[in-house]
Structure formats: structure tokens, C-alpha cells
Scaffold this motif. Structure first.
Motif, PDB file in Angstrom:
ATOM      1  N   GLY A 107      10.277  34.298  33.777  1.00 52.64           N
ATOM      2  CA  GLY A 107       9.524  34.106  32.552  1.00 52.64           C
ATOM      3  C   GLY A 107       9.523  35.298  31.629  1.00 52.64           C
ATOM      4  O   GLY A 107       9.490  35.154  30.414  1.00 52.64           O
ATOM      5  N   ILE A 108       9.609  36.481  32.183  1.00 55.22           N
ATOM      6  CA  ILE A 108       9.503  37.689  31.367  1.00 55.22           C
ATOM      7  C   ILE A 108      10.851  38.140  30.829  1.00 55.22           C
ATOM      8  O   ILE A 108      10.926  38.648  29.716  1.00 55.22           O
ATOM      9  N   VAL A 109      11.920  37.930  31.569  1.00 56.88           N
ATOM     10  CA  VAL A 109      13.243  38.399  31.143  1.00 56.88           C
ATOM     11  C   VAL A 109      14.131  37.240  30.682  1.00 56.88           C
ATOM     12  O   VAL A 109      14.645  37.240  29.565  1.00 56.88           O
ATOM     13  N   ILE A 110      14.310  36.253  31.532  1.00 55.23           N
ATOM     14  CA  ILE A 110      15.311  35.226  31.274  1.00 55.23           C
ATOM     15  C   ILE A 110      14.950  34.330  30.098  1.00 55.23           C
ATOM     16  O   ILE A 110      15.782  34.085  29.222  1.00 55.23           O
ATOM     17  N   ILE A 111      13.727  33.836  30.041  1.00 53.97           N
ATOM     18  CA  ILE A 111      13.364  32.899  28.975  1.00 53.97           C
ATOM     19  C   ILE A 111      13.502  33.522  27.591  1.00 53.97           C
ATOM     20  O   ILE A 111      14.188  32.958  26.726  1.00 53.97           O
ATOM     21  N   PRO A 112      12.917  34.691  27.327  1.00 55.48           N
ATOM     22  CA  PRO A 112      13.109  35.270  25.984  1.00 55.48           C
ATOM     23  C   PRO A 112      14.573  35.622  25.688  1.00 55.48           C
ATOM     24  O   PRO A 112      15.039  35.453  24.560  1.00 55.48           O
ATOM     25  N   ALA A 113      15.299  36.075  26.710  1.00 52.02           N
ATOM     26  CA  ALA A 113      16.697  36.445  26.485  1.00 52.02           C
ATOM     27  C   ALA A 113      17.549  35.218  26.184  1.00 52.02           C
ATOM     28  O   ALA A 113      18.393  35.254  25.280  1.00 52.02           O
ATOM     29  N   ARG A 125       5.990  17.463  34.261  1.00 50.08           N
ATOM     30  CA  ARG A 125       5.590  16.339  33.394  1.00 50.08           C
ATOM     31  C   ARG A 125       4.936  16.844  32.112  1.00 50.08           C
ATOM     32  O   ARG A 125       5.190  16.321  31.032  1.00 50.08           O
ATOM     33  N   PHE A 126       4.083  17.840  32.237  1.00 53.12           N
ATOM     34  CA  PHE A 126       3.428  18.408  31.059  1.00 53.12           C
ATOM     35  C   PHE A 126       4.473  19.044  30.145  1.00 53.12           C
ATOM     36  O   PHE A 126       4.429  18.866  28.930  1.00 53.12           O
ATOM     37  N   ASN A 127       5.425  19.762  30.718  1.00 51.15           N
ATOM     38  CA  ASN A 127       6.512  20.368  29.955  1.00 51.15           C
ATOM     39  C   ASN A 127       7.255  19.299  29.156  1.00 51.15           C
ATOM     40  O   ASN A 127       7.518  19.471  27.968  1.00 51.15           O
ATOM     41  N   ALA A 128       7.595  18.188  29.801  1.00 50.06           N
ATOM     42  CA  ALA A 128       8.355  17.121  29.147  1.00 50.06           C
ATOM     43  C   ALA A 128       7.569  16.456  28.025  1.00 50.06           C
ATOM     44  O   ALA A 128       8.151  15.920  27.083  1.00 50.06           O
ATOM     45  N   SER A 129       6.239  16.496  28.104  1.00 50.93           N
ATOM     46  CA  SER A 129       5.422  15.846  27.079  1.00 50.93           C
ATOM     47  C   SER A 129       5.271  16.691  25.817  1.00 50.93           C
ATOM     48  O   SER A 129       4.836  16.196  24.783  1.00 50.93           O
ATOM     49  N   LEU A 130       5.625  17.966  25.897  1.00 42.40           N
ATOM     50  CA  LEU A 130       5.486  18.861  24.746  1.00 42.40           C
ATOM     51  C   LEU A 130       6.757  18.912  23.917  1.00 42.40           C
ATOM     52  O   LEU A 130       7.848  18.751  24.448  1.00 42.40           O
ATOM     53  N   THR A 131       6.604  19.177  22.645  1.00 46.53           N
ATOM     54  CA  THR A 131       7.764  19.394  21.791  1.00 46.53           C
ATOM     55  C   THR A 131       8.261  20.819  22.048  1.00 46.53           C
ATOM     56  O   THR A 131       7.512  21.671  22.560  1.00 46.53           O
ATOM     57  N   GLY A 132       9.513  21.089  21.675  1.00 47.58           N
ATOM     58  CA  GLY A 132      10.075  22.433  21.843  1.00 47.58           C
ATOM     59  C   GLY A 132       9.235  23.519  21.184  1.00 47.58           C
ATOM     60  O   GLY A 132       8.901  24.524  21.818  1.00 47.58           O
ATOM     61  N   PRO A 133       8.850  23.356  19.910  1.00 44.68           N
ATOM     62  CA  PRO A 133       8.025  24.390  19.245  1.00 44.68           C
ATOM     63  C   PRO A 133       6.663  24.577  19.929  1.00 44.68           C
ATOM     64  O   PRO A 133       6.180  25.686  20.059  1.00 44.68           O
ATOM     65  N   SER A 134       6.054  23.472  20.386  1.00 44.60           N
ATOM     66  CA  SER A 134       4.758  23.598  21.084  1.00 44.60           C
ATOM     67  C   SER A 134       4.929  24.363  22.391  1.00 44.60           C
ATOM     68  O   SER A 134       4.100  25.181  22.765  1.00 44.60           O
ATOM     69  N   LEU A 135       6.001  24.063  23.092  1.00 42.62           N
ATOM     70  CA  LEU A 135       6.283  24.734  24.357  1.00 42.62           C
ATOM     71  C   LEU A 135       6.521  26.226  24.132  1.00 42.62           C
ATOM     72  O   LEU A 135       6.040  27.067  24.890  1.00 42.62           O
ATOM     73  N   GLN A 136       7.249  26.546  23.066  1.00 40.48           N
ATOM     74  CA  GLN A 136       7.516  27.942  22.752  1.00 40.48           C
ATOM     75  C   GLN A 136       6.226  28.702  22.434  1.00 40.48           C
ATOM     76  O   GLN A 136       6.035  29.836  22.853  1.00 40.48           O
ATOM     77  N   LYS A 137       5.303  28.065  21.730  1.00 38.81           N
ATOM     78  CA  LYS A 137       4.007  28.708  21.429  1.00 38.81           C
ATOM     79  C   LYS A 137       3.209  28.937  22.703  1.00 38.81           C
ATOM     80  O   LYS A 137       2.529  29.946  22.843  1.00 38.81           O
ATOM     81  N   LEU A 138       3.269  27.987  23.614  1.00 40.65           N
ATOM     82  CA  LEU A 138       2.549  28.092  24.888  1.00 40.65           C
ATOM     83  C   LEU A 138       3.048  29.271  25.705  1.00 40.65           C
ATOM     84  O   LEU A 138       2.282  29.972  26.350  1.00 40.65           O
ATOM     85  N   LEU A 139       4.358  29.510  25.648  1.00 38.72           N
ATOM     86  CA  LEU A 139       4.949  30.608  26.411  1.00 38.72           C
ATOM     87  C   LEU A 139       4.748  31.912  25.694  1.00 38.72           C
ATOM     88  O   LEU A 139       4.754  32.963  26.188  1.00 38.72           O
TER      89      LEU A 139
END
Length: 142
Positions: free
Chosen positions: A64-70, A128-142
């Protein structure tokens, strides 16, 4: 016992890779059709993986700290694919780091088992929660 588990993991991984050879055009096992590679881009991904492996084995972080932002910065993958890719990529490293910590006696197996089982049960709901979110919403959550 640890060497037996390690060898089973490696042989299973090799068999899985061998079974997929020829099934994907353009070697899709190692590249995504959504992400146009260049050699430089592959080198960046290698550095991301090495960084995540070092940080993950040192202090339990990496995905979560390295791979996702990269991956967000250096690929054209969407957030759902980035998160899935990150989780799959840290699985092997986590496995081998776990073995190393067990071998050195610096892991509490009882607590780790309880945490692992409870986390495994919760992942179904998280996916399931991940799949229910839009990409931009998911990005804000992270």
C-alpha cells in the motif's frame, strides 16, 4: 518443515507459470494490455518491487505504501487493477518473509494465525466494497 513449505510454494508457482505459457498472446502473464510497456517502464516496475520487498521485510509495509502510489504514477492501470496487482505481487514476498521470521524465531505463530485467519475472512467483504466504488472514490479512500 519450513524448507518443505518453501519448496512446495516454488514448485506450485513454476507449474502455474508453465501452464499459462502459450495461453496469452503477447506474454500477457507478465504484462497488461492496458499498460503499454517500454524497457524503461519495466525497469521502474522492478525498482518498485525491490523497494516494496525491502520495506516489507524490514517493517511490514510495501504494497500500500510503495506499490500502489508507484503504479498509479508510472502506469496507465485503473485503481481497481492497481490494488489487485499490488496484493498479488506482495503475496510471494510475504510468504518468504514469513518463513524467514519463523526461522529466526521472531514471529508469534499463535497471534499470526489469529490475525491471518481474521484478515482472510474480512477480505471477501473488502473486495466487494472495493468493487462497489468508482476509481476516483477508491483513490480518495487510499
Amino acid at each position: 518443515m519450513v524448507n518443505c513449505i518453501r519448496n512446495m510454494f516454488l514448485s506450485t508457482s513454476i507449474r502455474m507459470i508453465n501452464k499459462t505459457k502459450g495461453r496469452f498472446s503477447n506474454n500477457r502473464l507478465f504484462s497488461s494490455p492496458k499498460d503499454k510497456h517500454t524497457k524503461g517502464n519495466d525497469a521502474i516496475k522492478g525498482v518498485i518491487g525491490i523497494s516494496a520487498g525491502i520495506l516489507g521485510s524490514l517493517c511490514g509495509v510495501g504494497g500500500g505504501i510503495v506499490i500502489i502510489p508507484a503504479l498509479k504514477q508510472f502506469t496507465k492501470l485503473n485503481m481497481h487493477t492497481i490494488i489487485g496487482t499490488s496484493l498479488v505481487s506482495v503475496t510471494g514476498g510475504s510468504f518468504f518473509a514469513s518463513i524467514a521470521y519463523i526461522e529466526t524465531g521472531t514471529a508469534d505463530i499463535g497471534i499470526a494465525t489469529l490475525l491471518g485467519l481474521s484478515a482472510a475472512l474480512a477480505t471477501k467483504f473488502g473486495v466487494r466494497f472495493n468493487a462497489s466504488l468508482t476509481g476516483p472514490s477508491l483513490q480518495k479512500l487510499l
